[in-house]
Design a protein around this motif. Structure first.
Motif, PDB file in Angstrom:
ATOM      1  N   GLY A 156       0.784  -1.234   0.000  1.00 28.42           N
ATOM      2  CA  GLY A 156       0.000   0.000   0.000  1.00 28.42           C
ATOM      3  C   GLY A 156       0.811   1.277   0.000  1.00 28.42           C
ATOM      4  O   GLY A 156       0.250   2.368  -0.026  1.00 28.42           O
ATOM      5  N   LYS A 157       2.140   1.160   0.034  1.00 26.98           N
ATOM      6  CA  LYS A 157       2.963   2.371   0.114  1.00 26.98           C
ATOM      7  C   LYS A 157       2.895   3.188  -1.179  1.00 26.98           C
ATOM      8  O   LYS A 157       2.801   4.413  -1.136  1.00 26.98           O
ATOM      9  CB  LYS A 157       4.411   1.987   0.424  1.00 26.98           C
ATOM     10  CG  LYS A 157       5.329   3.202   0.569  1.00 26.98           C
ATOM     11  CD  LYS A 157       6.726   2.783   0.995  1.00 26.98           C
ATOM     12  CE  LYS A 157       7.618   4.001   1.209  1.00 26.98           C
ATOM     13  NZ  LYS A 157       8.981   3.626   1.663  1.00 26.98           N
ATOM     14  N   CYS A 158       2.967   2.517  -2.319  1.00 30.32           N
ATOM     15  CA  CYS A 158       2.969   3.225  -3.605  1.00 30.32           C
ATOM     16  C   CYS A 158       1.544   3.406  -4.120  1.00 30.32           C
ATOM     17  O   CYS A 158       0.796   2.438  -4.219  1.00 30.32           O
ATOM     18  CB  CYS A 158       3.747   2.452  -4.664  1.00 30.32           C
ATOM     19  SG  CYS A 158       5.372   1.916  -4.170  1.00 30.32           S
ATOM     20  N   GLY A 159       1.199   4.601  -4.507  1.00 26.50           N
ATOM     21  CA  GLY A 159      -0.119   4.850  -5.072  1.00 26.50           C
ATOM     22  C   GLY A 159      -0.386   4.050  -6.334  1.00 26.50           C
ATOM     23  O   GLY A 159      -1.454   3.448  -6.483  1.00 26.50           O
ATOM     24  N   ALA A 166       1.791   2.077 -16.211  1.00 24.72           N
ATOM     25  CA  ALA A 166       1.977   3.080 -15.157  1.00 24.72           C
ATOM     26  C   ALA A 166       2.390   2.432 -13.836  1.00 24.72           C
ATOM     27  O   ALA A 166       3.244   2.974 -13.111  1.00 24.72           O
ATOM     28  CB  ALA A 166       0.683   3.876 -14.969  1.00 24.72           C
ATOM     29  N   ILE A 167       1.808   1.294 -13.535  1.00 22.40           N
ATOM     30  CA  ILE A 167       2.151   0.587 -12.286  1.00 22.40           C
ATOM     31  C   ILE A 167       3.599   0.116 -12.332  1.00 22.40           C
ATOM     32  O   ILE A 167       4.340   0.239 -11.347  1.00 22.40           O
ATOM     33  CB  ILE A 167       1.188  -0.599 -12.057  1.00 22.40           C
ATOM     34  CG1 ILE A 167      -0.227  -0.090 -11.793  1.00 22.40           C
ATOM     35  CG2 ILE A 167       1.664  -1.451 -10.878  1.00 22.40           C
ATOM     36  CD1 ILE A 167      -1.292  -1.166 -11.867  1.00 22.40           C
ATOM     37  N   LYS A 168       4.027  -0.445 -13.453  1.00 19.09           N
ATOM     38  CA  LYS A 168       5.408  -0.919 -13.586  1.00 19.09           C
ATOM     39  C   LYS A 168       6.402   0.233 -13.441  1.00 19.09           C
ATOM     40  O   LYS A 168       7.447   0.100 -12.801  1.00 19.09           O
ATOM     41  CB  LYS A 168       5.598  -1.610 -14.941  1.00 19.09           C
ATOM     42  CG  LYS A 168       4.906  -2.961 -15.060  1.00 19.09           C
ATOM     43  CD  LYS A 168       5.024  -3.545 -16.450  1.00 19.09           C
ATOM     44  CE  LYS A 168       6.413  -4.023 -16.765  1.00 19.09           C
ATOM     45  NZ  LYS A 168       6.759  -5.274 -16.026  1.00 19.09           N
ATOM     46  N   GLU A 169       6.076   1.381 -14.028  1.00 20.34           N
ATOM     47  CA  GLU A 169       6.986   2.523 -14.002  1.00 20.34           C
ATOM     48  C   GLU A 169       6.977   3.248 -12.658  1.00 20.34           C
ATOM     49  O   GLU A 169       7.997   3.791 -12.227  1.00 20.34           O
ATOM     50  CB  GLU A 169       6.605   3.512 -15.112  1.00 20.34           C
ATOM     51  CG  GLU A 169       6.883   3.019 -16.518  1.00 20.34           C
ATOM     52  CD  GLU A 169       8.360   2.847 -16.791  1.00 20.34           C
ATOM     53  OE1 GLU A 169       9.160   3.648 -16.255  1.00 20.34           O
ATOM     54  OE2 GLU A 169       8.723   1.912 -17.532  1.00 20.34           O
ATOM     55  N   GLY A 170       5.828   3.277 -11.988  1.00 19.01           N
ATOM     56  CA  GLY A 170       5.701   4.112 -10.804  1.00 19.01           C
ATOM     57  C   GLY A 170       5.845   3.418  -9.468  1.00 19.01           C
ATOM     58  O   GLY A 170       5.806   4.072  -8.426  1.00 19.01           O
ATOM     59  N   SER A 171       6.032   2.100  -9.461  1.00 20.19           N
ATOM     60  CA  SER A 171       6.145   1.370  -8.198  1.00 20.19           C
ATOM     61  C   SER A 171       7.583   1.316  -7.710  1.00 20.19           C
ATOM     62  O   SER A 171       8.527   1.258  -8.502  1.00 20.19           O
ATOM     63  CB  SER A 171       5.600  -0.059  -8.363  1.00 20.19           C
ATOM     64  OG  SER A 171       4.222  -0.034  -8.665  1.00 20.19           O
ATOM     65  N   ILE A 172       7.746   1.314  -6.400  1.00 19.45           N
ATOM     66  CA  ILE A 172       9.080   1.336  -5.811  1.00 19.45           C
ATOM     67  C   ILE A 172       9.707  -0.054  -5.784  1.00 19.45           C
ATOM     68  O   ILE A 172      10.868  -0.222  -6.133  1.00 19.45           O
ATOM     69  CB  ILE A 172       9.020   1.901  -4.369  1.00 19.45           C
ATOM     70  CG1 ILE A 172       8.572   3.366  -4.397  1.00 19.45           C
ATOM     71  CG2 ILE A 172      10.365   1.758  -3.676  1.00 19.45           C
ATOM     72  CD1 ILE A 172       8.356   3.951  -3.013  1.00 19.45           C
ATOM     73  N   CYS A 173       8.940  -1.051  -5.388  1.00 18.88           N
ATOM     74  CA  CYS A 173       9.522  -2.382  -5.182  1.00 18.88           C
ATOM     75  C   CYS A 173       9.194  -3.339  -6.327  1.00 18.88           C
ATOM     76  O   CYS A 173       8.386  -3.049  -7.212  1.00 18.88           O
ATOM     77  CB  CYS A 173       9.077  -2.975  -3.849  1.00 18.88           C
ATOM     78  SG  CYS A 173       7.475  -3.822  -3.914  1.00 18.88           S
ATOM     79  N   GLY A 174       9.809  -4.517  -6.262  1.00 18.97           N
ATOM     80  CA  GLY A 174       9.649  -5.517  -7.311  1.00 18.97           C
ATOM     81  C   GLY A 174       8.236  -6.039  -7.454  1.00 18.97           C
ATOM     82  O   GLY A 174       7.836  -6.466  -8.542  1.00 18.97           O
ATOM     83  N   LEU A 175       7.463  -6.021  -6.379  1.00 15.65           N
ATOM     84  CA  LEU A 175       6.095  -6.530  -6.479  1.00 15.65           C
ATOM     85  C   LEU A 175       5.277  -5.678  -7.440  1.00 15.65           C
ATOM     86  O   LEU A 175       4.668  -6.180  -8.384  1.00 15.65           O
ATOM     87  CB  LEU A 175       5.405  -6.559  -5.110  1.00 15.65           C
ATOM     88  CG  LEU A 175       3.976  -7.095  -5.206  1.00 15.65           C
ATOM     89  CD1 LEU A 175       3.878  -8.498  -4.654  1.00 15.65           C
ATOM     90  CD2 LEU A 175       2.972  -6.198  -4.517  1.00 15.65           C
ATOM     91  N   GLY A 176       5.284  -4.367  -7.223  1.00 17.22           N
ATOM     92  CA  GLY A 176       4.530  -3.484  -8.093  1.00 17.22           C
ATOM     93  C   GLY A 176       5.081  -3.441  -9.508  1.00 17.22           C
ATOM     94  O   GLY A 176       4.328  -3.360 -10.482  1.00 17.22           O
ATOM     95  N   GLN A 177       6.400  -3.541  -9.618  1.00 13.65           N
ATOM     96  CA  GLN A 177       7.035  -3.466 -10.939  1.00 13.65           C
ATOM     97  C   GLN A 177       6.724  -4.696 -11.799  1.00 13.65           C
ATOM     98  O   GLN A 177       6.843  -4.640 -13.028  1.00 13.65           O
ATOM     99  CB  GLN A 177       8.547  -3.317 -10.776  1.00 13.65           C
ATOM    100  CG  GLN A 177       8.953  -1.978 -10.170  1.00 13.65           C
ATOM    101  CD  GLN A 177      10.377  -1.985  -9.646  1.00 13.65           C
ATOM    102  OE1 GLN A 177      11.122  -2.951  -9.836  1.00 13.65           O
ATOM    103  NE2 GLN A 177      10.764  -0.924  -8.954  1.00 13.65           N
ATOM    104  N   THR A 178       6.335  -5.793 -11.166  1.00 17.65           N
ATOM    105  CA  THR A 178       6.037  -7.018 -11.923  1.00 17.65           C
ATOM    106  C   THR A 178       4.575  -7.444 -11.831  1.00 17.65           C
ATOM    107  O   THR A 178       4.156  -8.338 -12.570  1.00 17.65           O
ATOM    108  CB  THR A 178       6.909  -8.191 -11.427  1.00 17.65           C
ATOM    109  OG1 THR A 178       6.666  -8.398 -10.017  1.00 17.65           O
ATOM    110  CG2 THR A 178       8.390  -7.903 -11.633  1.00 17.65           C
TER     111      THR A 178
END
Length: 300
Positions: free
Chosen positions: A148-151, A186-198
């Protein structure tokens, strides 16, 4: 990862890495580097599961192809079904189609294909798999895992899941496909950690390789794999029905009429598309068929 307890160095790795350290020290770096590819040394560990003859845990050299793993080690697809896709790397991995079976299993090749090595999961899918529902299933997991940290991750995966659920439940709209692609990028580009990026990998790769299934759900009121409940209707084939009443006994709605040893009929106004009649009909008879899209007009 640069400083940990008491401000000292931190060793951040997985169990496989720790297990290799002793062997590398004992046998030497050249021994370890002799296995695998130029950029991906050593072995890969995978758990093969899904629609495959041998569901096993394997350790194979880096660079082995998906085809070799699925068909030589895994034994191929059961019941004479056709291979459809494989997802590598766990819930955040991408879904790769038949024409990518010769992809080498290494970090660079899987990343280039839109998937990952990830946690070492390998899920094999056959012709009866709905790729839209597969994307929804895996995104449901990653959405729940978001901290939940990254919008973009917190809100984006939730919105993507809602869109996918709508598509699989016959509420899809023409603009949904483009919106899924926009959100995924947008989620892949804007997420901080590997979970959001993938997290969007399963959605983006199914959109890339199985876009026609999304379009069929939205535009044709059809699930090509005949798996999404809202799109599937069931009909008794009169020429095959022997009147055994097994389908009628299995029906929770009591919407199947017919006397013993006479042709049965499904009342479509009461049917809830659960498929219990289809499962109850003996394989040697197969008098209940699944219909979708324009085929369903027959059931009406």
């Amino acid at each position: 990862t640069e400083a940990g307890l008491w401000d000292t160095h931190t060793l951040l790795n997985n169990v496989k890495t720790y297990a290799n350290v002793n062997e590398i020290i004992t046998r030497g770096a050249d021994w370890f580097a002799s296995v695998g590819t130029e950029k991906s040394k050593g072995t890969a560990i995978f758990s093969i599961t899904g629609k495959v003859e041998n569901c096993v845990l394997i350790e194979v050299p880096m660079g082995i192809t998906l085809r070799e793993i699925i068909f030589d080690i895994g034994g191929g697809i059961p019941d004479g079904k056709a291979f459809k896709a494989v997802q590598t790397g766990g819930p955040s991995g991408g879904c790769l189609p038949e024409d990518m079976l010769d992809t080498p299993v290494d970090f660079d090749s899987l990343n280039a294909a839109g998937s990952i090595m990830g946690s070492g999961g390998m899920v094999v899918m056959d012709e009866d798999t709905c790729m839209v529902d597969v994307a929804r299933y895996f995104l449901d997991f990653t959405q729940k895992e978001s901290c939940g940290k990254c919008g973009p991750c917190r809100l984006g995966t939730k919105q993507m899941l809602e869109i996918l659920t709508d598509i699989t439940e016959k509420r899809g709209k023409p603009g949904d496909i483009g919106l899924l692609e926009e959100l995924g990028d947008a989620i892949k580009e804007g997420s901080i950690c590997g979970l959001g990026q993938t997290a969007p990998n399963a959605v983006l790769t199914t959109l890339r390789h199985f876009r026609d299934e999304y379009e069929a759900h939205i535009n044709d009121d059809a699930c090509p794999a005949r798996m999404c409940r809202e799109f599937v209707y069931f009909r008794v084939i009169p020429e095959l029905c022997v009147g055994c009443r097994l389908c009628a006994k299995a029906c929770p709605q009591q919407s199947i009429q017919g006397e013993q040893k006479k042709v049965h009929v499904i009342d479509q106004s009461d049917c809830i598309h659960c498929g219990m009649c289809f499962d109850a009909c003996p394989p040697r008879i197969q008098a209940v068929e699944k219909l979708t899209g324009t085929e369903a007009l027959v059931a009406d």
